[in-house]
Design a protein around this motif. Structure first.
Motif, short mmCIF file in Angstrom:
data_model
loop_
_atom_site.label_atom_id
_atom_site.label_comp_id
_atom_site.label_asym_id
_atom_site.label_seq_id
_atom_site.Cartn_x
_atom_site.Cartn_y
_atom_site.Cartn_z
N ARG A 326 35.08 68.18 -94.07
CA ARG A 326 33.63 68.32 -94.22
C ARG A 326 32.97 67.89 -92.91
O ARG A 326 32.86 66.70 -92.63
CB ARG A 326 33.13 67.46 -95.39
N ARG A 327 32.57 68.87 -92.13
CA ARG A 327 32.03 68.56 -90.80
C ARG A 327 30.51 68.49 -90.83
O ARG A 327 29.85 69.28 -91.51
CB ARG A 327 32.52 69.60 -89.79
N VAL A 328 29.99 67.54 -90.07
CA VAL A 328 28.55 67.28 -90.03
C VAL A 328 28.13 66.98 -88.60
O VAL A 328 28.96 66.84 -87.70
CB VAL A 328 28.17 66.09 -90.95
N TYR A 329 26.82 66.86 -88.44
CA TYR A 329 26.24 66.48 -87.15
C TYR A 329 25.36 65.25 -87.34
O TYR A 329 24.75 65.08 -88.40
CB TYR A 329 25.39 67.62 -86.57
N ILE A 330 25.30 64.42 -86.33
CA ILE A 330 24.31 63.36 -86.29
C ILE A 330 23.08 63.93 -85.58
O ILE A 330 23.20 64.51 -84.50
CB ILE A 330 24.85 62.11 -85.55
N ASN A 335 25.03 68.05 -80.34
CA ASN A 335 26.10 68.81 -79.69
C ASN A 335 27.49 68.29 -80.02
O ASN A 335 28.48 68.82 -79.50
CB ASN A 335 25.89 68.80 -78.17
N GLU A 336 27.57 67.28 -80.87
CA GLU A 336 28.86 66.71 -81.24
C GLU A 336 29.10 66.90 -82.74
O GLU A 336 28.17 66.83 -83.54
CB GLU A 336 28.91 65.21 -80.89
N THR A 337 30.35 67.13 -83.10
CA THR A 337 30.73 67.35 -84.48
C THR A 337 31.53 66.16 -84.99
O THR A 337 32.37 65.60 -84.28
CB THR A 337 31.58 68.62 -84.62
N GLY A 369 34.83 60.59 -85.67
CA GLY A 369 34.61 61.49 -84.54
C GLY A 369 34.11 60.75 -83.32
O GLY A 369 34.23 59.53 -83.25
N PRO A 370 33.52 61.45 -82.36
CA PRO A 370 33.30 62.90 -82.36
C PRO A 370 34.59 63.68 -82.22
O PRO A 370 35.57 63.19 -81.69
CB PRO A 370 32.38 63.11 -81.16
N ILE A 371 34.58 64.94 -82.70
CA ILE A 371 35.77 65.77 -82.71
C ILE A 371 35.83 66.59 -81.43
O ILE A 371 34.90 67.33 -81.11
CB ILE A 371 35.77 66.71 -83.93
#
Length: 459
Positions: A326-330, A335-337, A369-371
């Motif tokens: 489950r990928r998200v953003y802050i 620009n980081e996952t 992350g970041p991934i």
């Protein structure tokens, strides 16, 4: 309306299979010569198929001898020759080093026992070298040399089939063009290869000839798959990114999976691999819930049919883990996952003027992350982040909670399609009774990441 798999289709794809485990306490012996030790040359048993327990073990020399005998019994061009590629006990494909060894043995057998001045010999050579070509690694210099030699041989085979009228050569002709094209494509996609354009142009020409044959044979599925490869080459030659029609791709992958399911059965490795491609096509259209459920069922099938450590099962599990991320953003770091792992709650104490403490519950997301690309988990950090500071990635499965107006949607599940900046709402596709409904705009506070589809199905 996009057609996605129904629950009936998903369940039927995972119907129980016979348990092919044998008694592990039995001492293994070669199922062909019945010897319990090494063969005359000192080679020990091999087994790299889907047999389990004490079954399926054999000497490589015995497998080759059995395969040669079986191949010699096949007289008609176009018949399926499985003795060198599949175990006759579990009916599944050989893999890894055993597969490589048998592909080479098959070529040696054809060269030793068959000449290329008659239809039977040509057919035997064709099937042997085309099987070998599937294992050629264009990154290895020795393999590239062998691949070029096979291409030359296939050209001679194609010339023979043009003039020989004793049989219908369409299947072998199409397969030969596909083998040459696929090898040339691999060569052409290698960065730094001096003749990459020539390789891609040659590949395109052979793909186009294969399309012509498939069209004449009314093989619609092969036409669609081959035209897809031609589109990849055209984009590469033009230096542009290939434009993919996801709806058309889903339709093709669905047809391909159904074809293999009907003709090979659910346990066959080719069928399972086609199922993975079908699930990926679903995911590309943001139907990630259906895709994840389908891959979970495929994993169960592969476990039962091939065992936990089989390459096919490992590949399906890798795909399943990827779908379950489950990928998200802050929001402050767009620009980081990051990967969302779970929800947690913390207590926040606030003092009022009378020194009475009021406790508030604050929901947090645990992120990792970041991934990076490629991903290196060892360099990632795990930390908590307030949910209000997190935005969902496209394709994230979510569950509706806390709605006060359209309360009937509470506990329904859906997939994030996009974020509408004008309304500050997420556009959600939700699935109910196996039908994809129209998109709904939902505020972030009423959506929660659905981490475990299994638990939701049990409810």
């Amino acid at each position: 309306m996009t057609e996605i798999p129904t629950e009936t289709e998903i369940e039927s794809a995972a119907s129980p299979t016979d348990d092919n485990d044998s008694n592990d306490d039995e001492a293994p012996c070669c199922w062909l010569c019945l010897a319990e030790g090494p063969d005359a040359s000192g080679q020990r048993f091999v087994r790299d198929c889907s047999c389990r327990g004490s079954s399926g073990f054999a000497h490589l020399s015995c497998i080759i001898g059995y395969a040669e005998s079986a191949e010699s019994d096949i007289k008609r061009v176009g018949d399926t020759r499985n003795a060198f590629i599949a175990c006759p006990n579990c009916k599944q494909l050989y893999q890894n080093q055993l597969r490589l060894d048998l592909s080479k043995a098959r070529v040696r057998f054809a060269e030793r026992d068959y000449t290329m001045d008659n239809a039977e010999g040509v057919a035997m050579h064709a099937t042997a070298v085309m099987n070998r070509m599937t294992l050629i690694d264009a990154e290895q210099q020795y393999d590239r040399i062998e691949g070029k030699q096979i291409c030359t041989k296939l050209q001679h085979i194609l010339e023979f089939t043009k003039t020989d009228k004793s049989r219908n050569w369409a299947q072998i002709q199409a397969s030969a063009h596909m083998s040459i094209a696929t090898f040339q494509l691999r060569m052409g996609m290698r960065f730094g290869y001096a003749e990459w354009k020539d390789c891609l142009q040659t590949a395109k020409e052979h793909y186009e000839m294969a399309v012509e044959i498939y069209t004449n044979e009314k093989d619609e599925l092969s036409v669609l798959a081959t035209e897809k490869m031609i589109a990849i080459i055209n984009a590469r030659l033009d230096g542009v990114e290939r434009q993919v029609d996801p709806e058309a791709n889903l339709n093709m992958e669905r047809k391909k999976y159904k074809f293999y399911l009907d003709n090979l059965g659910q346990n066959h490795i080719t069928t399972i691999n086609a199922g993975i491609s079908y699930a990926q096509a679903l995911s590309d259209l943001c139907y990630t819930i259906a895709a994840e459920r389908y891959v979970a069922k495929l994993h169960g099938i592969s476990q039962r049919a091939h065992g936990e450590n089989h390459n096919c099962t490992v590949e399906v599990l890798t795909c399943l883990k990827r779908f379950r991320e489950r990928r998200v953003y802050i929001k402050s770091r767009p620009n980081e996952t990051f990967q969302a792992l779970r929800y947690e709650e913390s207590d926040t104490n606030n003092d009022d003027d009378d020194d009475d403490q009021q406790t508030q519950r604050r929901r947090l997301l645990v992120l990792q992350g970041p991934i990076a690309t490629p991903r290196n988990v060892a360099t990632e950090q795990t930390f908590q982040q307030d949910c209000a500071n997190v935005s969902f990635a496209i394709g994230t499965p979510v569950i509706f909670q806390g709605l006060t107006v359209t309360t009937t949607l509470n506990d329904k599940i859906g997939t994030v399609k996009e974020f509408d900046k004008e309304t500050n709402k997420y556009v959600i596709f939700f699935q109910e009774e196996n039908v994809v409904k129209k998109a709904l705009g939902v505020e972030e506070q009423f959506l929660h990441i659905l981490f475990d589809l299994t638990e939701e199905e049990e409810k």
